[in-house]
Each structure stands twice: as structure tokens, then as C-alpha cells.
Design an enzyme around this catalytic site. Structure first.
Site, PDB file in Angstrom:
ATOM      1  N   THR A  53       0.842  -1.203   0.000  1.00  8.58           N
ATOM      2  CA  THR A  53       0.000   0.000   0.000  1.00  8.58           C
ATOM      3  C   THR A  53       0.877   1.254   0.000  1.00  8.58           C
ATOM      4  O   THR A  53       0.388   2.356  -0.214  1.00  8.58           O
ATOM      5  CB  THR A  53      -0.935   0.027   1.227  1.00  8.58           C
ATOM      6  OG1 THR A  53      -0.212  -0.443   2.366  1.00  8.58           O
ATOM      7  CG2 THR A  53      -2.166  -0.827   1.010  1.00  8.58           C
ATOM      8  N   ASP A  91       5.922  -6.821   2.406  1.00  7.78           N
ATOM      9  CA  ASP A  91       5.148  -7.334   1.278  1.00  7.78           C
ATOM     10  C   ASP A  91       6.037  -7.618   0.077  1.00  7.78           C
ATOM     11  O   ASP A  91       6.928  -6.820  -0.240  1.00  7.78           O
ATOM     12  CB  ASP A  91       4.139  -6.264   0.836  1.00  7.78           C
ATOM     13  CG  ASP A  91       2.700  -6.690   1.054  1.00  7.78           C
ATOM     14  OD1 ASP A  91       2.432  -7.901   1.132  1.00  7.78           O
ATOM     15  OD2 ASP A  91       1.852  -5.788   1.154  1.00  7.78           O
ATOM     16  N   GLU A 186      -8.629 -10.578   3.772  1.00  3.40           N
ATOM     17  CA  GLU A 186      -9.079  -9.219   3.436  1.00  3.40           C
ATOM     18  C   GLU A 186     -10.469  -9.245   2.795  1.00  3.40           C
ATOM     19  O   GLU A 186     -10.696  -9.947   1.791  1.00  3.40           O
ATOM     20  CB  GLU A 186      -8.069  -8.538   2.493  1.00  3.40           C
ATOM     21  CG  GLU A 186      -8.532  -7.122   2.121  1.00  3.40           C
ATOM     22  CD  GLU A 186      -7.450  -6.212   1.551  1.00  3.40           C
ATOM     23  OE1 GLU A 186      -6.279  -6.619   1.480  1.00  3.40           O
ATOM     24  OE2 GLU A 186      -7.808  -5.069   1.183  1.00  3.40           O
TER      25      GLU A 186
END
Ligand code: KIV
Length: 269
Positions: A53, A91, A186
Site C-alpha cells: 500500500t 510485502d 481481506e
């Protein structure tokens, strides 16, 4: 010279996993730089995710696709420099885990070697089982990420709640069987998240997946009120830092324009 350098007090992967059986909910937040990582580490967060993100909340892109492996590593280094208590997970950006097991080990190996993080996260479940087990066999702890997978935004046609029960169960079981130490769930129905949390022996970390998960993760900029525009339903904003910054800057401009800053107390004789 000592051959035993001072041990880090950071939470370890086995300690993170043990929280499930201890029944202690896990707290996870993202961070992308030194000052924020230092603050949330001091506040007692269990794990910090250097999420992709980064691409959206720091770099200003409209998806997580553009951020590169080198950029993830650059930011993860800032985070690990600041953290003394939390587990640090980084990530794997698109498509660094999608080019075969060998390439995934090379990329995840770079992450651990160059940043000092303890684990990687990758989007995928059953489709990534081979990669997950390859990384785990190479000594690289893996957090899987199923349900809404932002890296598949173009294929999914947007960011939508994922309701394919059979697929979700398969993905969770396959990731756990492949050796993942934890799974992010998620944007899935809360009953499905509860079922997965009971089904697998490793911690589930929810984001838009209800209260039954073993832990929760949020994007730091969302929960601090630092992002602009649409706030997803699953975000609780704990602060309005963006508004505080704008107000502080407006006040500064006004003070400078009026000649009220600097005052005598900020000046030298
Ligand atoms: O990249 C990220 O920040 C994430 C979280 C939303 C879990 O994957």
C-alpha cells in the site's frame, strides 16, 4: 570481538504464531518510514507490515501495482532501523512472487538480507502454495494473503468483498499446509473468517473480515486520518492527523505573513 551480537528484542515468528493458542489477539499496522515505525513500535504494536500500500498512501498511485521491489526494500530499511519490539514483515510487490519459486526465493531473500525484516507477505493461497513452501524450505517465513487481493485489481474489476466460500476455504487450507505462519484475510464475510480461523492452526489477521480473526491489521494512514477521499467501511479512524497538519500549516503561514513568527523567543542576540 564477541561472536554473539546483542539479540534483538523483536517479537519472533514462533512467538507471533503462539499467540493463537495463548488466545491473545494480535495487533498489526503498516508503516513505511522511520518516524512512524518508531512511534507505533513504542506504542506496543505486535507486528509492522511494510505493505505494498506504500504505492498508494505514500507514492500516490491509484493501485498497489506500480511499487517496485527496490522501493519496498528502501522503505523497509527505514522501518527496521526504527523498530526494537515488533515483528517486521515486508510485502512482496507485484510480480516478485509470480515468476516461479527460484525467482521468489531470490526476491524474498533480498528482502530479508537487505532490510533485516523477519518475514515476507505475499498475495495468494492455493495458487501460491508451491512458492510458499519453496520460501519456507529456504528459511523465509511467509504470511499469506487471501480474499480481496489488491494486486489483482484489474482482474477483479475493482476492490470488492470476496464471497466464494469454496475458494476461500481452499486458499486458507492450502496456504497453511504449504507452511505459511499466518494469513491475512481481506474483505470476506465475517462468518467465513470465523470458519477459517477455527479450521487452520495458524493466526488469521483480518482486515474487513470481522471480529473472530486472531488479529487485525489496518493501513496506518487510513486509521490516522492521513489519507484523502473514500474511507473503506472496514477502517476505523482513530485520529485526524491530516486535518491537524493542514491546520498547523495554515497557522504557520498566517504567523509568517503577519510577522508573528519568529518571535523573540525563537531569535538570537
Ligand atoms: O499492503 C498492505 O498494506 C496490506 C494490508 C492492507 C494488509 O496488504
Amino acid at each position: 570481538m564477541s561472536t554473539h551480537p546483542a539479540k534483538s528484542a523483536r517479537l519472533t515468528v514462533p512467538q507471533f504464531v503462539a499467540r493463537k493458542t495463548e488466545g491473545k489477539r494480535l495487533t498489526v499496522l503498516t508503516a513505511y518510514d522511520y518516524p512512524m515505525a518508531r512511534l507505533i513500535d513504542e506504542a506496543g504494536i505486535d507486528a509492522i507490515l511494510v505493505g505494498d500500500t506504500l504505492s498508494m498512501v505514500v507514492q500516490g498511485h491509484d493501485s498497489t501495482i506500480p511499487v517496485t521491489l527496490d522501493e519496498m526494500i528502501y522503505h523497509a530499511k527505514m522501518v527496521t532501523r526504527a523498530v526494537t519490539n515488533a515483528l517486521v514483515i515486508v510485502d512482496m510487490p507485484f510480480p516478485s512472487n509470480l515468476l516461479g519459486v527460484h525467482e521468489a526465493i531470490r526476491n524474498a531473500g533480498r528482502i530479508l538480507k537487505e532490510t533485516g525484516a523477519q518475514a515476507v507477505k505475499l498475495e495468494g493461497g492455493a495458487d501460491q502454495a508451491e512458492v510458499i513452501s519453496g520460501l519456507v524450505n529456504a528459511g523465509i517465513p511467509v504470511m499469506a494473503h487471501i480474499g480481496l487481493r489488491p494486486q489483482l485489481v484489474h482482474q477483479m474489476g475493482g476492490y470488492k468483498v470476496q464471497r466464494d466460500h469454496e475458494r476461500l476455504m481452499n486458499d486458507a487450507q492450502a496456504a497453511a499446509d504449504a507452511g505459511a505462519f499466518s494469513i491475512v484475510l481481506e474483505c470476506i464475510p465475517q462468518e467465513y473468517a470465523a470458519e477459517i480461523t477455527k479450521m487452520i492452526p495458524i493466526p488469521t489477521i483480518g482486515i474487513g473480515a470481522g471480529t473472530s480473526c486472531d488479529g487485525q491489521v489496518l493501513v496506518l494512514h487510513d486509521m490516522l486520518g492521513l489519507t484523502s477521499g473514500h474511507v473503506p467501511r472496514f477502517v476505523k479512524q482513530y485520529a485526524g492527523i491530516g486535518e491537524s497538519i493542514t491546520n498547523a500549516v495554515r497557522q504557520y503561514c498566517e504567523d509568517v505573513q503577519k510577522g508573528e513568527f519568529p518571535g523573540p523567543e525563537h531569535s538570537f542576540r
